[in-house]
Design a protein around this motif. Structure first.
Motif, PDB file in Angstrom:
ATOM      1  N   SER A   1     -40.633  27.140  -0.831  1.00 24.99           N
ATOM      2  CA  SER A   1     -41.249  25.834  -0.446  1.00 24.99           C
ATOM      3  C   SER A   1     -41.250  25.507   0.748  1.00 24.99           C
ATOM      4  N   HIS A   2     -41.710  24.120   1.364  1.00 26.69           N
ATOM      5  CA  HIS A   2     -41.752  24.036   2.747  1.00 26.69           C
ATOM      6  C   HIS A   2     -41.338  22.676   3.202  1.00 26.69           C
ATOM      7  N   ASN A   3     -40.623  22.702   4.447  1.00 27.81           N
ATOM      8  CA  ASN A   3     -40.419  21.608   5.081  1.00 27.81           C
ATOM      9  C   ASN A   3     -41.405  21.118   6.082  1.00 27.81           C
ATOM     10  N   VAL A   4     -41.674  20.094   6.177  1.00 27.40           N
ATOM     11  CA  VAL A   4     -43.052  19.790   7.314  1.00 27.40           C
ATOM     12  C   VAL A   4     -42.384  19.099   8.737  1.00 27.40           C
ATOM     13  N   MET A   5     -42.858  19.506   9.551  1.00 26.13           N
ATOM     14  CA  MET A   5     -42.169  18.830  11.000  1.00 26.13           C
ATOM     15  C   MET A   5     -43.032  19.051  11.889  1.00 26.13           C
ATOM     16  N   GLY A   6     -43.262  17.677  12.770  1.00 23.53           N
ATOM     17  CA  GLY A   6     -44.195  17.509  13.731  1.00 23.53           C
ATOM     18  C   GLY A   6     -43.158  17.034  15.151  1.00 23.53           C
ATOM     19  N   MET A   7     -43.792  17.074  16.185  1.00 28.88           N
ATOM     20  CA  MET A   7     -42.774  16.482  17.347  1.00 28.88           C
ATOM     21  C   MET A   7     -43.526  15.915  18.166  1.00 28.88           C
ATOM     22  N   ILE A   8     -42.849  15.163  19.148  1.00 23.83           N
ATOM     23  CA  ILE A   8     -43.111  14.575  20.337  1.00 23.83           C
ATOM     24  C   ILE A   8     -42.407  15.417  21.351  1.00 23.83           C
ATOM     25  N   ARG A   9     -43.002  16.103  22.395  1.00 18.85           N
ATOM     26  CA  ARG A   9     -42.180  16.838  23.544  1.00 18.85           C
ATOM     27  C   ARG A   9     -41.700  15.630  24.378  1.00 18.85           C
ATOM     28  N   GLY A  10     -40.454  15.979  24.798  1.00 16.19           N
ATOM     29  CA  GLY A  10     -39.765  15.125  25.570  1.00 16.19           C
ATOM     30  C   GLY A  10     -40.159  15.418  27.082  1.00 16.19           C
ATOM     31  N   THR A  11     -39.714  14.673  28.068  1.00 14.69           N
ATOM     32  CA  THR A  11     -39.927  14.983  29.400  1.00 14.69           C
ATOM     33  C   THR A  11     -38.744  15.694  30.161  1.00 14.69           C
ATOM     34  N   ASP A  12     -37.818  15.058  30.868  1.00 11.29           N
ATOM     35  CA  ASP A  12     -36.993  15.984  31.652  1.00 11.29           C
ATOM     36  C   ASP A  12     -35.816  16.453  30.635  1.00 11.29           C
ATOM     37  N   LEU A  13     -35.631  15.965  29.437  1.00 10.60           N
ATOM     38  CA  LEU A  13     -34.455  16.396  28.466  1.00 10.60           C
ATOM     39  C   LEU A  13     -35.450  16.883  27.191  1.00 10.60           C
ATOM     40  N   ALA A  14     -36.251  17.666  27.590  1.00 14.25           N
ATOM     41  CA  ALA A  14     -37.058  18.054  26.335  1.00 14.25           C
ATOM     42  C   ALA A  14     -36.509  19.231  25.580  1.00 14.25           C
ATOM     43  N   ASP A  15     -35.313  19.782  25.800  1.00 18.11           N
ATOM     44  CA  ASP A  15     -34.531  20.695  25.129  1.00 18.11           C
ATOM     45  C   ASP A  15     -33.479  19.902  24.315  1.00 18.11           C
ATOM     46  N   GLU A  16     -33.445  18.746  24.248  1.00 20.56           N
ATOM     47  CA  GLU A  16     -32.541  17.879  23.420  1.00 20.56           C
ATOM     48  C   GLU A  16     -33.369  17.313  22.421  1.00 20.56           C
ATOM     49  N   TYR A  17     -32.986  17.431  21.114  1.00 17.33           N
ATOM     50  CA  TYR A  17     -33.692  16.870  20.334  1.00 17.33           C
ATOM     51  C   TYR A  17     -33.180  15.466  19.403  1.00 17.33           C
ATOM     52  N   LEU A  18     -33.776  14.551  18.815  1.00 20.74           N
ATOM     53  CA  LEU A  18     -33.634  13.415  18.051  1.00 20.74           C
ATOM     54  C   LEU A  18     -34.439  13.814  16.828  1.00 20.74           C
ATOM     55  N   PHE A  19     -33.832  13.874  15.534  1.00 27.44           N
ATOM     56  CA  PHE A  19     -34.553  14.109  14.408  1.00 27.44           C
ATOM     57  C   PHE A  19     -34.685  12.799  13.696  1.00 27.44           C
ATOM     58  N   TYR A  20     -35.942  12.280  13.201  1.00 31.24           N
ATOM     59  CA  TYR A  20     -35.770  11.478  12.077  1.00 31.24           C
ATOM     60  C   TYR A  20     -36.244  12.412  10.931  1.00 31.24           C
ATOM     61  N   SER A  21     -35.898  11.632   9.775  1.00 34.35           N
ATOM     62  CA  SER A  21     -36.123  12.493   8.501  1.00 34.35           C
ATOM     63  C   SER A  21     -36.477  11.563   7.270  1.00 34.35           C
ATOM     64  N   ALA A  22     -37.243  12.109   6.332  1.00 35.74           N
ATOM     65  CA  ALA A  22     -37.487  11.299   5.127  1.00 35.74           C
ATOM     66  C   ALA A  22     -38.090  12.604   3.961  1.00 35.74           C
ATOM     67  N   HIS A  23     -37.517  12.711   3.095  1.00 38.89           N
ATOM     68  CA  HIS A  23     -38.117  13.931   2.147  1.00 38.89           C
ATOM     69  C   HIS A  23     -39.249  13.493   1.718  1.00 38.89           C
ATOM     70  N   TRP A  24     -40.162  14.855   1.272  1.00 43.69           N
ATOM     71  CA  TRP A  24     -41.223  14.322   0.997  1.00 43.69           C
ATOM     72  C   TRP A  24     -41.550  14.643  -0.802  1.00 43.69           C
ATOM     73  N   ASP A  25     -40.333  15.453  -1.474  1.00 39.88           N
ATOM     74  CA  ASP A  25     -40.511  15.756  -2.758  1.00 39.88           C
ATOM     75  C   ASP A  25     -40.170  14.867  -3.693  1.00 39.88           C
ATOM     76  N   HIS A  26     -40.562  14.973  -5.026  1.00 41.44           N
ATOM     77  CA  HIS A  26     -39.884  13.997  -5.891  1.00 41.44           C
ATOM     78  C   HIS A  26     -39.861  15.035  -7.161  1.00 41.44           C
ATOM     79  N   LEU A  27     -39.652  14.343  -8.388  1.00 41.90           N
ATOM     80  CA  LEU A  27     -39.288  15.091  -9.568  1.00 41.90           C
ATOM     81  C   LEU A  27     -40.423  15.691 -10.385  1.00 41.90           C
ATOM     82  N   GLY A  28     -41.722  15.506 -10.174  1.00 47.14           N
ATOM     83  CA  GLY A  28     -42.883  15.939 -10.688  1.00 47.14           C
ATOM     84  C   GLY A  28     -43.238  15.380 -12.008  1.00 47.14           C
ATOM     85  N   ILE A  29     -43.687  16.308 -13.152  1.00 44.44           N
ATOM     86  CA  ILE A  29     -43.880  15.763 -14.146  1.00 44.44           C
ATOM     87  C   ILE A  29     -42.714  15.818 -15.356  1.00 44.44           C
ATOM     88  N   GLY A  30     -42.649  14.987 -15.976  1.00 38.79           N
ATOM     89  CA  GLY A  30     -41.051  15.172 -16.995  1.00 38.79           C
ATOM     90  C   GLY A  30     -41.570  14.432 -18.255  1.00 38.79           C
TER      91      GLY A  30
END
Ligand SMILES: [Zn+2]
Length: 547
Positions: free
Chosen positions: A297-326
């Motif tokens: 399966s796949h995680n989806v991830m996009g970014m805004i590159r930082g400036t002087d501290l570009a090698d430090e990272y803040l993550f926002y997250s929200a899962h994309w999946d759900h339960l399908g057909i049941g």
């Protein structure tokens, strides 16, 4: 001279702050309920078939999210790709025998489903307990910060461990002891399985009770009955116990009575101190037949590159999946997941748009992360935490959301896992500016902090925040929200009824997006690392990364 400089400097700072406030206000204006509605309707439409990993719904979901990320102006966050492959394995376990427990004088047989459940995450056709020696190990907890070690005087190598659910803080009336009624990670079943494995046990069973688990036995049975999904492991989980499971409390009582132990009394003593464990002089036998299927399966991830501290990272997250057909309910079988987790995906994408609306990029890089397979046990985020694209000790914080209710603006900002990290203080300052107050999750005993994707970050040491308005409607108050939430849980939670409806009021999700945009903007422009607070179960893990 010096003084003059400092006055000039502070004036400059004031000017910068005012500019910053104006810029934030302007950027916030792009956070729109119309745009959110568009995202939610699309992702929650029947065409997506309930966004189940590995299905046609997965392809549609990850295609759409990539398209949105591109339109927003996010860069691919995994090399030149917006995707991270998450190899998962789906295991179907069949328990073919009762759990037979034998002592010198007795033989007790536990029936699958009514009395016990068992499963194994190892891809092996047959897993067998053959007269495995049993050891009771209290709560099964090793917590140095509480000077607590249930395993201190026990030898459990290659044996079957039996432990209690939750932690000794529950009903202790002492908030400073395992955070009182709020469950610590030590209380979660996942922890107990991990710790038993670290101790070298062959199998581990948790004695269930409704209050301690936070849900009835039926939930245990239902989740054991379906195929389980795990991130694929290079070791085939050989470091884990070969068998994990639960025992129904009434059967456990019978089992302990057969060796002349009163379980009620034992639980009481185990709450008081950590040396109540003992060899039970009984053995356990049963077996499981496993079949499995591997898939990616796949995680989806996009970014805004930082400036002087570009090698430090803040993550926002929200899962994309759900339960399908049941299972069909009221003529509908598509589990759309408009609230779970469409509203949070919309929340995250609107925060991304607000970041892009600022004149300058933040100092730190900001990643917008939509993990897969949350519903089957935080698998996409769990895979990421074990295979991070960016160093964990450079990942400064995670802000996650899940199940954001579309019922209007709230005065409260409910924090699940309140008091664990500095992020709460930052949030409180920003919430106050919106005229809102912080509400620690009123149901903290159910351990919700360990049940969505922020936990995958927390578990490896990254301070993680899970917060949203939930309980106190700005005009209509608490009773109204409680009635709405109850309605939603009864009719929509993990049901085909979790669909977009025209009467929804997304202004609360909008306000939460503004709030957590501001919190994130501050983190992304600081050079300070948010910290776990003293007493948090994740502090030691984090501190080790900076030794
Ligand atoms: Zn969810």
């Amino acid at each position: 001279m010096l003084k003059q400089i400092s006055i000039a400097l502070s004036l400059l700072l004031v000017a910068a702050c005012t500019n910053n406030e104006q810029a934030l206000k302007k950027a916030e204006l792009v956070i729109s309920t119309d745009q959110m509605k568009e995202y939610i309707i699309e992702l929650g439409s029947d065409a997506y078939q309930g966004r189940k990993p590995f299905s046609k719904g997965e392809q549609l979901s990850i295609d759409y999210l990539q398209k949105c990320f591109k339109e927003i102006g996010l860069e691919p966050a995994n090399g030149n790709s917006y995707l991270q492959r998450a190899p998962l394995v789906m295991i179907n376990g069949e328990v073919s025998k009762p759990l037979n427990i034998t002592s010198a004088t007795n033989n007790i047989s536990l029936n699958y489903s009514n009395d016990f459940v068992a499963f194994s995450r190892q891809m092996k056709p047959k897993l067998e307990l053959k007269a495995s020696e049993m050891v009771f190990a209290g709560y099964g907890i090793v917590a140095p910060e509480y000077n607590w070690n249930d395993y201190a005087n026990l030898d459990v190598k290659g044996k079957t461990v039996v432990v209690l659910v939750n932690d000794p803080g529950l009903d202790s009336g002492r908030d400073a002891f395992f955070t009182g009624n709020a469950m610590t990670y030590y209380g979660r079943w996942t922890y107990k399985y991990e710790e038993a494995a670290r101790q070298g046990a062959e199998a581990v069973f948790i004695i269930h009770d409704d209050k301690g688990a936070g849900y009835p036995w039926s939930v245990v049975v239902n989740s054991a009955a379906v195929a389980k999904v795990y991130p694929e492991s290079e070791t085939n989980y050989s470091e884990r116990c070969q068998m994990e499971g639960w025992i129904h409390q009434s059967k456990a009582k019978e089992l302990f009575a057969s060796i002349n132990i009163d379980l009620e009394q034992l639980i009481k003593e185990s709450k008081q101190n950590s040396n109540t464990g003992f060899a039970m002089h009984t053995t356990a036998s049963t077996s499981i037949t496993n079949t499995w299927k591997k898939d990616v399966s796949h995680n989806v991830m996009g970014m805004i590159r930082g400036t002087d501290l570009a090698d430090e990272y803040l993550f926002y997250s929200a899962h994309w999946d759900h339960l399908g057909i049941g299972k069909t309910i009221d003529g509908d079988s598509i589990y759309n997941g408009a609230v779970d987790n469409g509203t949070s995906l919309a929340w995250m994408m609107e925060i991304a748009r607000a970041f892009k609306a600022m004149h300058e990029a933040p100092r730190r890089s900001v990643i917008f992360f939509a993990p897969t397979a949350e519903e089957s046990g935080l698998n996409g985020s769990g895979y990421y935490a074990n295979h991070p694209v960016y160093p964990i000790n450079k990942t400064v914080a995670n802000i996650n959301n899940d199940l954001m209710l579309p019922f209007g603006q709230c005065k409260d900002v409910m924090v699940t896992g309140y008091g664990k990290s500095d992020l709460d203080d930052l949030l409180a300052e920003e919430a106050q500016k919106q005229g809102r107050y912080i509400l620690p999750d009123p149901n903290a005993h159910t351990g919700m902090y360990y049940r969505s994707d922020h936990f995958s970050f927390a578990r490896v040491g990254v301070p993680a925040l899970f917060a949203r308005g939930n309980n106190d409607h700005r005009e209509k108050g608490k009773a109204h929200m409680s009635e709405r939430e109850q309605y939603w849980i009864n009719n929509c939670y993990h049901k085909p009824g979790d669909e977009y409806e025209d009467w929804w009021d997304l202004t609360g999700v909008q306000e939460d997006a503004k709030l957590l945009f501001r919190v994130g903007w501050r983190i992304a422009n600081s050079d300070v690392y948010p910290q776990w607070k003293e007493g948090s179960e994740f502090k030691a893990i984090r501190d080790k990364q900076f030794e």
